[in-house]
Design a protein around this motif. Sequence first.
Motif, PDB file in Angstrom:
ATOM      1  N   SER A   1      -5.814   2.362  -1.253  1.00 44.31           N
ATOM      2  CA  SER A   1      -4.798   3.307  -0.786  1.00 44.31           C
ATOM      3  C   SER A   1      -4.253   2.897   0.581  1.00 44.31           C
ATOM      4  O   SER A   1      -3.039   2.945   0.826  1.00 44.31           O
ATOM      5  N   ILE A   2      -5.149   2.482   1.483  1.00 41.48           N
ATOM      6  CA  ILE A   2      -4.713   2.081   2.828  1.00 41.48           C
ATOM      7  C   ILE A   2      -3.921   0.777   2.764  1.00 41.48           C
ATOM      8  O   ILE A   2      -2.887   0.628   3.426  1.00 41.48           O
ATOM      9  N   LEU A   3      -4.374  -0.183   1.959  1.00 35.86           N
ATOM     10  CA  LEU A   3      -3.631  -1.436   1.798  1.00 35.86           C
ATOM     11  C   LEU A   3      -2.234  -1.171   1.249  1.00 35.86           C
ATOM     12  O   LEU A   3      -1.245  -1.777   1.695  1.00 35.86           O
ATOM     13  N   ASN A   4      -2.149  -0.260   0.289  1.00 36.05           N
ATOM     14  CA  ASN A   4      -0.863   0.083  -0.306  1.00 36.05           C
ATOM     15  C   ASN A   4       0.068   0.691   0.745  1.00 36.05           C
ATOM     16  O   ASN A   4       1.239   0.309   0.865  1.00 36.05           O
ATOM     17  N   ASP A   5      -0.446   1.635   1.540  1.00 32.10           N
ATOM     18  CA  ASP A   5       0.377   2.287   2.558  1.00 32.10           C
ATOM     19  C   ASP A   5       0.790   1.301   3.656  1.00 32.10           C
ATOM     20  O   ASP A   5       1.928   1.334   4.135  1.00 32.10           O
ATOM     21  N   LEU A   6      -0.150   0.436   4.059  1.00 29.36           N
ATOM     22  CA  LEU A   6       0.168  -0.562   5.072  1.00 29.36           C
ATOM     23  C   LEU A   6       1.233  -1.530   4.549  1.00 29.36           C
ATOM     24  O   LEU A   6       2.174  -1.897   5.269  1.00 29.36           O
ATOM     25  N   GLY A   7       1.101  -1.930   3.286  1.00 32.20           N
ATOM     26  CA  GLY A   7       2.108  -2.801   2.683  1.00 32.20           C
ATOM     27  C   GLY A   7       3.482  -2.160   2.677  1.00 32.20           C
ATOM     28  O   GLY A   7       4.494  -2.805   2.978  1.00 32.20           O
TER      29      GLY A   7
ATOM     30  N   SER B   1       1.561   3.778 -11.199  1.00 30.57           N
ATOM     31  CA  SER B   1       2.960   4.056 -10.852  1.00 30.57           C
ATOM     32  C   SER B   1       3.213   3.984  -9.352  1.00 30.57           C
ATOM     33  O   SER B   1       4.176   3.362  -8.898  1.00 30.57           O
ATOM     34  N   GLU B   2       2.321   4.635  -8.561  1.00 30.33           N
ATOM     35  CA  GLU B   2       2.563   4.702  -7.123  1.00 30.33           C
ATOM     36  C   GLU B   2       2.453   3.326  -6.468  1.00 30.33           C
ATOM     37  O   GLU B   2       3.131   3.044  -5.466  1.00 30.33           O
ATOM     38  N   LEU B   3       1.619   2.435  -7.031  1.00 28.02           N
ATOM     39  CA  LEU B   3       1.470   1.094  -6.467  1.00 28.02           C
ATOM     40  C   LEU B   3       2.646   0.197  -6.865  1.00 28.02           C
ATOM     41  O   LEU B   3       3.117  -0.609  -6.056  1.00 28.02           O
TER      42      LEU B   3
END
Length: 627
Positions: free
Chosen positions: A492-498, A531-533
């Motif tokens: 989740s954090i990697l996704n948000d940081l990306g 979906s969110e990723l």
Amino acid sequence: MQRDAICPAVWAILAVLLLSTPLAAQPAVPQGTVSPTDLAQIKSPVDLQRLIEKQVAAGNLDEAKKSLEDARIRFSTRAFLPVLGPCYELVGMNSKALKFHTQFNQLFPGNLLAMSNLAKFYVKNGDPRSGVALARKMLKVKIDASASLQNEKLMSWARRRVAEALGSSGEVAKINEALAMIAENGGAELTGEDVLIGARLLSTMPDAANRDKAIQILTQEIDKQSPDLTRNDYVRLASLWERSGNWAKARETIQKQLDVKPETPGPAATQERMFFASYMIDMLILNDHPSDTGDYLKIIEKQSSDPAQLLPMRAVTWAKQGKTAKATRLLTDAARDAWPPNTPEKLATIKNISLLFMRIERFKEAEAMLRAYVKISPQDELTLAVFLGLHGDLDEALEICQKVIEKRPSDRANAVQAAVTFLGSRRNESTEKQIDRVALWAAPLLGGGAGVSMKLQLANLRGDYEAVALAYREILRERPGLKGSGTSTEASILNDLGFVLGHRLGRGNKARYDEALAYSNQAIDILGERSELLDTRAMIYLAAPVSDDKIGLAIADMTKALADHLPGRQASLHFHMAMIQKLAGNSQPAIEQLRLAIKDGLKIGQLSKREAKVFNELSGRLPSRGK
């Protein structure tokens, strides 16, 4: 790593086993004497358990309790420990049951039955975490090929519980591990429960192919009327049909349950019927069929002795049908009936009715109700502050938050979190002065681990995405064991940081774009193509250097993301697709995606300034806005 499919070795087993599954043979019960009728005939622990079971089944609970107390005087506690815990459970004396389960486990460490009894007690009595921890210990016990059928059954139970825990992580690798564990359970004879757990695990996978397999298995088990089915399995099947876009099958799945006549009418059957009727109402509303809800409201009205159960469904259904005046009268009358005396129950009713007014978008009535509620219950001012922050005057909402902090310093964190939340939902209307005010309140909270999250939210409010990226990096660096853990939290954090590095900061910066894409792909490696990723990766593609056009890849990712039909939860996906289509020069598809986003609840206040500009450009060309 294969992100979206069960590893081939696991599916090779499951493909055969999950689709053809006779029930495993049940182990023989250890024999004692002939069925005992009193303590004089007790020769073994099994005899005692049979006697207690017999007395409880006959409704002689007091007699069963007396038999247990007498047995503890007459027989060696140590010798009868294996059955004392289960027997005390049978008579409803759980504190004593726990005492003897624990004693049995302590006196015989590594004994599978002792560990299993205690683990099952935890699971049945609301402490599944402790139960799963014991199940994990059970799986470390070595049993040889000549192990008894009873021990094999206990190990199978442990694998099921651990598999369920692994599956709840949402991480593809752990779901595959869980499926392999279930496949290990029965050779060619998985039990019905094993099959259903396999289907439940498959249903959580991010790709449609595995969810289709879950549909196939659940449908077969329902057709066979498997005794291990729960009502949540029917709901799971219906939601899987919805996600695949087959609304008719989703509706049919629940309707069949409502058409079933219970073999044993009674309170349990009534609750079951109301459960499915309520679920059907929610499905109909989410899928834009509110006019079809009448028959299901009648079912609940007929079955329920509590009119309050009908209130939310009636109000929302009427509002969705366009009967807002009728819904408003219903809620106003209910609130009037709820007025004095000011008992906690009446206060709760007023608060809930105000929330219902919000849900049907009657904000004026909701505000009046909340103001009346707070007059009677002033300690709940933050409820009014959040409402005003979302739907009313921002300055008044902030004033209430400040008064809460002054009156109750212990509520500072709650007041700051409320302010950050509603300012974020109206970021286009929030002023720098308002954000500075909240930052001042937050200053004493910024130390320690929780402070990093607060810094992140404040930076996001200001649009300071450099600081947002810094905060995410700090979380990855400082939180023990997080970086490289392969957990859903890290993903989740990697996704948000990306997303921040790519969509917010990466335009024109190839190094940042490459880093953002790497983080996004790492998150997908852990959780699969959810979906969110896919949404995040698509938005990162938009930041690709001009010489490396990725619009086609962005459209492909968003098309996959939108293939999941999730009614009422796709506003941001539709809007991002609108942005991509506009950038690709596809005007009409962009306008249509914005229409769908608005229909799904998108509000311009939720968007950044750059996104709001796209919203305004496209919304002006909608033929019938919001329709």
